[in-house]
Structure formats: C-alpha cells, structure tokens
Scaffold this motif. Structure first.
Motif, short mmCIF file in Angstrom:
data_model
loop_
_atom_site.label_atom_id
_atom_site.label_comp_id
_atom_site.label_asym_id
_atom_site.label_seq_id
_atom_site.Cartn_x
_atom_site.Cartn_y
_atom_site.Cartn_z
N TYR A 590 0.75 -1.32 0.18
CA TYR A 590 0.12 -0.03 0.01
C TYR A 590 0.86 1.24 0.11
O TYR A 590 1.85 1.20 0.68
N HIS A 616 -1.97 -1.47 -3.66
CA HIS A 616 -2.85 -0.29 -3.95
C HIS A 616 -2.07 1.04 -3.57
O HIS A 616 -1.55 1.13 -2.71
N ASN A 637 -4.93 -0.29 -9.98
CA ASN A 637 -5.02 -0.11 -8.32
C ASN A 637 -4.69 1.16 -8.00
O ASN A 637 -4.33 1.47 -6.71
#
Length: 749
Positions: A590, A616, A637
């Motif tokens: 992330y 992401h 994403n």
C-alpha cells in the motif's frame, strides 16, 4: 453554455453544463487535434525501459485549469452558503491571474527564446498554449455567467445588491458624488493619448477605463486612459449594511468603483464630450528570473528584478464585452496583444473584489462558525495558565493538525516560549512566507535582543512575497538576527524550527517540522500538519540541515529526514518499490500520498509499477495531477481524489505499508520538479504509533467514498461526487472539526 450554473444528474453529481460533456464531469480538457480527435503523447516521453506507455502523463497546465474549474463548481453549487460562493468566485479570479502571470508567461517566454520543449504529456509548446487559451476562455465565460445569473440574483434576494449607476437613487447619488469629489477625484490621473502624450504604460492587473472623447469645437476624437486606484475600495458601499435580526430586513448596496468614476468623467475632462467609456485589464509576465552567483548579493539582485517585473510583457487582455472595435484595435496594437489573448467579459471585470462582499457579517450566509482550539495534548488542565510546551514535548512527540489545532497556542507559543526562556541558547528558523506583523518574527527579534543566538533562513524569492520578505529580513538583521538566504540555486521551502536549550543533563534540542508556512493568518485558513518533538535524532538532523543552509555542509546525512534535492525523491521511490515487491510476493502492498500537486514523472512511474505489481495506491491531490488512474494494464490499482472546502488542503502526507510494516511521513514537498530538484525540502518520519495511526486514518477519510470529493479518471476527467442517493455526502473538513472538538472535550475530563 447553459445559463444554469449547476444541475444535478441522476447520480447526484454536480456539473457546469456547458463545459462538461457528461453528468458530473469537469470540462473535457483532453488535448484535441484540429480534426477533433484526442492528441496522444506520441514521442512526448520515451517509453520507460520496463515498457510503460508513452501517453501515461496528463498535461500539467490543463490539469491546473481543471483544479480552478473545481473551484468554480464550488461557486456554482447552490448547496454552498451564498457568501462562500461569492468568495469562491473571487478565488477563481485570483488563481487564474497567478496562472497567467507565471505559467502562461513562462511558457510564452520559453517559446520566444526557443528553449521550450515538448511536454511530458506529448504536446508541443504551442499546442499547450492553444489548449490553455481555449479552456481559459470557456472557464472565464462560465465564471462570469455564474456570477451574473446565479450568485448576483441570489445576493439580491438576501438584500445584498451590486448595482449600476442607473440604479442609484437621488439621495445615494448625492452621497456618492460627495465621496467622489473629496476622496476619489484627488487620486485620479487621467492620461491622454496624442502626439504629445504616447500611449501610457498599463500596469499588471490594474483596472482601467478607456475613454473616447470628442472636442466639441473641432469634432476631433481623442482617447484617454484612467487607472482605477487600487488603494480605494473595489466596491463602494452606497448604502452600508443595515444589521437586522431578520434576513428580510437586511439591505446593503454596492457600486463598483469604475462606475463611480465613469459617472463623473465630465469633471475629469471639462470642455470635452464623453463619447464612450469601457473597462479593461492587463495581465503581465510577473515571474522572476534572478541570476545568482556566489559573488552577487542576492538581496540586491532581487530588488533590481522586482523593479523589472512591473514592466513584463502582457500575456492577457480582459475587456468589457461591449467595447467598440476601434478602441479594441487601439488597445491590442499598443499593448502588442494577440487576438487569442483577448477575453471579452461582462462588467464588472476583476471579481477579486467579491471578497469585500463575502466579508459581509451575515452568519446565515457563511460556513458555520469555527474557532481553532488548543491541541488536546497542549491544553492546560488545572488552570488557565498555558502549558509549558517544551516540558510537554520533552516527554512525548505532539502531532499538530491546523487549523483544527490552534497555531497561536502551539507553534507560535513554542517559538515565543523559547525566546523568553533564559535557558534557551539558540533558535534557528526557516521563513518562507509570513505576515508583516508576524509574532514569529517578533519572537525571533526578542530572542536576539535577549542575547540568544538566532538564525533565520529567509527565502526572499517566495513568489509574490519577495518585497515583503525583503522588508522583514532587513528588520531581523537590524535586530541582530543572523539572516541567511539559503543555498545558491535552491529555494529554501522546508518548514523547520530548532531550539537549543541548556538543561541539567546537558544541551537538549527541541524541534518543529511542518507542512505549512510560519504564518498565523494563513494558518487559520490552510490545512497543515506539524510535529513538535525533542527526539535526539531529529534534533541532530535539523542541526545538520541548518548548518547546510547557513554554512558549508554539502554531504550531510540524516536519520529521520528525507531532504531534497538529494534524498527525498530516491527515498520515496525506494519505499514505493518496496511496496511493489511486497505485492509481487503475495503480501498486501500500500502507498498513500497527499500533496498539492503530483507531477514528477519518476515518482509517477514508480506508482504505475507498484499498481502493475498489485499494490494499492491512493493519491489525494488538491491541484495538479499528471497521473492517469484506473487505466487497464497500467494503473487499475490507483485512485485519485481531490477535496475542496472551507480550508485550503495544504498538508503533505506519505504513508506506506500495512500492519507491522506501516510507516508515515509529513513534510513540505509537493511532487513537482521544482520541489524535488530546485528546493530544499524536508520530510520527517513519525515514530509514535498513535501518529502513524492518525495519518493513516486521515488518508482513509480523504479517499473514502463516504465523503464529498472529486475523483479522477484515466481519460483526464474529474467527476464530482457530493450527493448520496437521498442527501448530500458529509464534508470531510466538517467531520474533522467535530472529531477534534470531541477529542478536546474528552481530554478535559
């Protein structure tokens, strides 16, 4: 364009319908060729070694115009408080002025000198200029219509009128004429144009009257120009606001200053017949080019360049839409302005003056009242006596979030307490923008006069604040403060304060690192973050960085900081790539970034690779974004959101990882070439797990679909989402106001 400023589609999204081609979208600002097809970035930027497509970047100039269109949507929104809508119209005008003075002027200068190159989006410089002209004309026309057909009538319904001279009654005319005679007339300087009087210089952003006169004896036509004095109120209150317990009885009437002058032209040109008069306004190149070298005094060079700035070439001419062709021809010829640089708009021009209207004291037409409170960890507990901030941060780090946390009782109090503390030996401070009557500057002067060693790293090249910065830099020098101007070739943009204190166990360093300027006024309007800490590693880092700024320490290494131009971009890219590796290994990767602008191609490419790897990526951006989210095979994403509201979103946050791998940073840098390559910027890593949690939670709020926001699509369009199925989506800033108030109440128990 539609006369309606905004409509609601079935999805509850807002649109300005003539600029928008589908419900809820901002203008379709994708570059088009003459045949109407979208321009692809063929050859713009060579394909990356790992095969990223050439057309992966949106154009930064068009993206900026889309940001200002989002500001315009706020003004068009009937759900916004009315006087705030007026203020957003003024903000739009100010924003566009600066865009033309800097970005458009700079692009034209580079084209003229032959150094302009194809943009990363693939457009040739002249193509960019053409797109800017087209979109700017559309947006300024929409801006004028929203004022004239939506905001202005709504103001009238609330008893607030911006009238013309024909609407002034006899009693008001007598009062206004008296004001003209005693307060306006003595300031005016009419300038004739004839063989003995060449066409006058028209200063940038000045509002002017072009007057056509007829000599009744000879029948000869003459031209004159009158500058509307910027020192006088833009809108004259012909009937000052009458306070009332009910809105129905409220009345305030305003008259544009140029209307007052135009009604009294016979007093300025006695013996002449006033045939025609029109308003116009010129925007000039006001960007600075200061050549620095080690042997030249930067202050002297900048003062010289500020004098030159006033005479920069015109880049835009705004004229009253009914201007006669022969007057227009005279202006364009004398100002050397091209037809595409002319903007015909309805009067009144220069709606920056709507700030005066927006300041009217009508609480029912403003955002709900808000007063910043002392941070819960710095608030006094048992008495009204302020908490000892140095003692508090000697025990734990404090994360500040302005304007929800008061600047005056945190950062300002930190510097003031240090200045008054007899055990403090030295204070070192960066100053980029601050107010002329800044208590920060006063505290530094007090500290120097008390015998403390005080260093101020002043960035006198802060755009449009140069003259003010020069003045208070001189003031600091005269008080005995060591004033330096940073490193040659680099702007000092980092927000740092270092306090050195003698304590029983030895010298200890106290630090503040922030995302915003040390300016008490803007701290009430800008959303920013700051860290107060006595962590020895941060103290050591700041000592090294200040030595680099004031002396010779080019090889400094840092423990908790990432510093531009050397380590900031590589440090961020390294962390993005680490999340990509985690995703490739089957873990959850992330990246979350909150900035004002996302332009840097190297970082964007790293984000694309992370997305392709399965990580992401969230980007919360206020203004420019050159990244294309949601593109198949490239950025599925990646999400990009933008939030506008009562406060200017200004903080920069960088969060990485999940679970035990999480880390969070804050600092001064936007993701632009100028910040990463030509400025001294600093990010600091959070150590306290509570602060890491808080920054991740803040990032989640900005990226949540539960709050009003704009989202960016891969084709470059922004879509506003501010309505749910049945009601308005909540505002994230309003939610934060409530959250911090609850936190302070809990801390007092």
């Amino acid at each position: 364009m539609s006369a309606e400023p905004s409509t609601e589609s079935e999805t509850g999204r807002s649109e300005i319908s003539t600029v928008t081609s589908s419900p809820g979208d901002s203008p379709d600002l994708r570059p088009r060729a003459a045949n109407g097809r979208f321009v692809r970035a063929t050859g713009a930027t060579p394909p990356a070694p790992d095969g990223l497509p050439a057309d992966r970047f949106l154009d930064r100039e068009i993206s900026w115009l889309q940001f200002n269109e989002r500001v315009l949507q706020m003004a068009a929104d009937p759900d916004m408080p009315l006087l705030e809508r007026a203020r957003f119209l003024a903000i739009f005008t100010s924003n566009l002025d600066e865009f033309f003075m800097v970005r458009v002027a700079g692009l034209k200068r580079r084209i003229a000198t032959g150094i302009a190159v194809r943009s990363a989006s693939g457009l040739e410089p002249r193509e960019v200029l053409e797109q800017i002209s087209k979109v700017s004309h559309d947006l300024t026309a929409a801006h004028a219509r929203i004022f004239e057909e939506s905001v202005r009538p709504a103001l009238v319904e609330e008893g607030i009128s911006i009238i013309t001279w024909s609407e002034v009654d006899d009693a008001e005319q007598a009062r206004v004429s008296e004001i003209f005679t005693h307060e306006i007339f003595p300031v005016l300087t009419p300038l004739a144009v004839d063989p003995a009087h060449p066409f006058p210089y028209i200063s940038g952003l000045s509002l002017n009257l072009a007057v056509v006169l007829i000599n009744p004896k000879t029948g000869k036509e003459h031209f004159a120009r009158i500058k509307v004095p910027p020192s006088l109120p833009r809108f004259l209150a012909v009937r000052p606001a009458q306070a009332s317990v009910t809105a129905e009885l409220f009345e305030a009437r305003f008259l544009a200053l140029e209307e007052v002058i135009a009604a009294h032209l016979d007093q300025l040109f006695p013996g002449m017949e006033v045939h025609e008069h029109y308003t116009f306004r010129v925007t000039r190149n006001e960007d600075l080019e200061v050549e620095e070298d080690d042997n030249e005094n930067l202050l002297t060079a900048l003062e010289r360049e500020l004098t030159r700035r006033r005479f920069g070439p015109p880049v835009r001419l705004e004229v009253e839409e009914g201007m006669d062709d022969h007057v227009m021809e005279l202006l364009t010829r004398e100002l050397a302005v091209h037809e595409d640089e002319v903007y015909r708009l309805p009067a009144p021009l220069d709606l920056r003056g709507l700030n005066t209207i927006a300041d009217i004291d009508r609480s029912d037409l403003h955002f709900a009242p808000f007063v910043a409170r002392t941070n819960a960890e710095l608030a006094p507990t048992e008495s009204a006596k302020p908490r000892d901030i140095l003692a508090k941060i000697s025990r734990q780090d404090v994360l500040l979030h302005h304007p929800y946390d008061s600047f005056s009782t945190s950062v300002q109090a930190f510097v003031e307490q240090a200045a008054a503390d007899p055990k403090v030996l030295a204070i070192k401070q960066t100053l980029y923008r601050t107010s002329g009557d800044s208590p920060i500057v006063d505290a530094l002067i007090d500290a120097a006069e008390a015998g403390k060693q005080v260093l101020a790293v002043v960035e006198i090249k802060a755009r449009f604040d140069e003259q003010a910065n020069i003045e208070w830099a001189r003031k600091l020098e005269h008080a005995g403060v060591h004033v330096v101007y940073g490193i040659v070739g680099l702007k000092t943009h980092c927000k740092l304060s270092l306090v050195v204190r003698q304590e029983a166990e030895g010298v200890r360093r106290y630090c503040h690192i922030g995302t915003g300027n040390y300016n008490p006024k803007t701290a009430r309007l800008y959303e920013d973050l700051g860290l107060l800490t006595a962590d020895p590693e941060v103290g050591e880092d700041l000592t090294r960085l200040f030595n680099q700024l004031s002396g010779l320490a080019p090889r400094s290494k840092f423990k908790r900081l990432l510093v531009a131009p050397r380590s900031l971009r590589p440090g961020l890219v390294e962390r993005v790539e680490r999340e990509a590796e985690r995703a490739r290994a089957g873990e959850e990767g992330y990246v979350g970034i909150k900035v004002n602008s996302m332009v840097d191609e190297e970082l964007i490419d790293a984000l694309y690779r992370a997305s392709q790897a399965g990580a992401h990526v969230d980007v919360w951006v206020r203004g420019i974004c050159a990244l294309r989210p949601g593109v198949e095979g490239l950025s599925e994403n990646i999400r990009v959101h933008s939030v506008l509201g009562r406060f200017l979103e200004h903080s920069r946050i960088f969060v990485f990882g999940t679970d035990e791998h999480r880390e969070a940073w804050i600092g001064s840098a936007d993701m632009m070439h100028r910040n990463l390559d030509r400025r001294v910027e600093a990010l600091v890593r959070m150590r306290d797990p509570r602060h890491v949690d808080e920054l991740f939670e803040l990032m989640a709020k900005g990226m949540s679909g539960d709050y009003a926001h704009w989202s960016l699509r891969g084709d470059g369009r922004w879509t506003r989402q501010h309505r749910g199925e049945e009601e308005l989506l909540p505002d994230v800033q309003a939610q934060l106001i409530a959250m911090y108030a609850k936190r302070r109440r809990k801390a007092r128990r």
